[in-house]
Design a protein around this motif. Sequence first.
Motif, PDB file in Angstrom:
ATOM      1  N   ARG A 241       0.837  -1.198   0.000  1.00  0.00           N
ATOM      2  CA  ARG A 241       0.000   0.000   0.000  1.00  0.00           C
ATOM      3  C   ARG A 241       0.876   1.254   0.000  1.00  0.00           C
ATOM      4  N   ASP A 245      -1.411   6.776   1.189  1.00  0.00           N
ATOM      5  CA  ASP A 245      -2.769   6.359   1.543  1.00  0.00           C
ATOM      6  C   ASP A 245      -2.833   5.686   2.909  1.00  0.00           C
ATOM      7  N   THR A 398      -7.791   8.749  -2.764  1.00  0.00           N
ATOM      8  CA  THR A 398      -6.435   8.215  -2.755  1.00  0.00           C
ATOM      9  C   THR A 398      -5.457   9.186  -3.392  1.00  0.00           C
ATOM     10  N   ASP A 399      -4.207   8.853  -3.261  1.00  0.00           N
ATOM     11  CA  ASP A 399      -3.171   9.644  -3.910  1.00  0.00           C
ATOM     12  C   ASP A 399      -3.374   9.657  -5.420  1.00  0.00           C
ATOM     13  N   LYS A 431      -6.533  10.426   6.814  1.00  0.00           N
ATOM     14  CA  LYS A 431      -5.868   9.157   6.545  1.00  0.00           C
ATOM     15  C   LYS A 431      -5.077   8.689   7.774  1.00  0.00           C
TER      16      LYS A 431
END
Length: 492
Positions: A241, A245, A398-399, A431
């Motif tokens: 991951r 994030d 998300t990124d 986050k």
Amino acid sequence: MGIRTGAQYIEALKARNPEVWLSGKRINNVFEEPVFNQPILEMAKLYDLQHNPQYQEDITHICEETGERTSNAFLVPRSYQDLEARKRTFEVFAKVTFGLMGRTPDFLNVVVTSMASNSEFLDKYNPEWGKNIRAYFKHVRDHDLFLTHAIINPQNDRSKSSHEQQDMFTHLGTVKETPDGLVVRGAKMLATLAPITDEVIVYSFPGFKPGDERYALAFALPLDTPGLRILCREAMQDGKRPVYDHPLASRFEEMDAVLVFNDVLVPWDRVFLYNNVEAANLLYPKTGIGQQPAHQSGVRGLIKLQFATEVACKIADSIGVDGYLNVQNDLGELVQSVETIRALLRIAEYEYEVLPSGEVMPAYTSLETIRGLLPKMYPRAIEVMQIIGAGGLLMSPTDADFQNPELREDLEKYYLGREGVSAEERVHLFKLAWDLCGEAFGQRLLQYERYYTGDPIRKRAIFYNNFKRKNSFELVDEAMKIFERKGEVPSL
């Protein structure tokens, strides 16, 4: 050798090939395994801090015996100043990991130091046991090793003692003695960070009964000892991951494991106790291995609670809800929890106890109060974070979303925080919070805080019984004297 570098720690890991199992497969290279790689790098950073001029004088000292620089975790405290020197090490390691890794090298190095410095207790039962732990302490200190420990029996039939289990070797026990050492079989847990450590030390909580002699054990072994199998729990993250994030889960996963001993040989010079129920039951109180590392746990717990409190405060501020009275009340409660633990640590250090050997320990009552409060305070901090974040915790982009120009305008508009807080800043905060209060990673942190020191109810009952034994309730006795003066008129 003295203090290691991060590179030396990693090279030592690469040089070994312990039997590690994760998700049904054998892991032959823990450094290359994504689940372990980032935590290894985080641990290497801690070793490098020992060589950083900014921290070195605070977290290490020159060992009088070897003349080499050594971690303060190996310092046998003889004064308040020594306690503070160890505390600075705990603080530095905890702050770098935000208190999220409970079993950094300092923890068990303190345990081994305490056991060795009070080894005269073991000498009374077997002089070889005391000699062995003193030699092992020097081995760990001089090579700056990273240990895991396994001190809990598997959760099978907990209504029965070890010797009453269906299989004699469900719980780790001695099979036989040989000229070379003990042969042991069975399992122990929870070996936190086991796949990325150098060695394991095994001992147990008090509670042995007659008939449990074969299970009364204390010893240490390298993790790659033949016959020792490491069964990892399911990973809380896959190691792949993006840090953006999952800024915490991607870095600070503390793998836990069950250790299975399949007729493992423990050399005699690595045996610290065996076949003695009385000695096993007295190991904790007589060697300080509960009280001394509780200092590290208290400091680490304080940093973890402070971090969770700060995240909750920043979340509230980022969306402008900390102007509401109910939110201020909840956040004020968390801040007071942090200050309570901070004050208890200071009291424990100032009111230290002196052992017959001259070693000093932080005060028992204050440390045990911390152990009783943190399992309630940290879950409360997580609950407040969840309440304040509400549905927003479930809706972070998300990124990859932010990197897409087509989505950028929407994200900057609809994820914007209060005035002065950009969409990216708000998302970053949420986050952090989600990793702590929503992800499996965060739930493991929560469960850890509840049970890292054992059953909190049992611990509090022990605390009360010790309190009752040591206190005479003098205020009540003084008040009761009034009944001895029947008929007297109170004087003005």
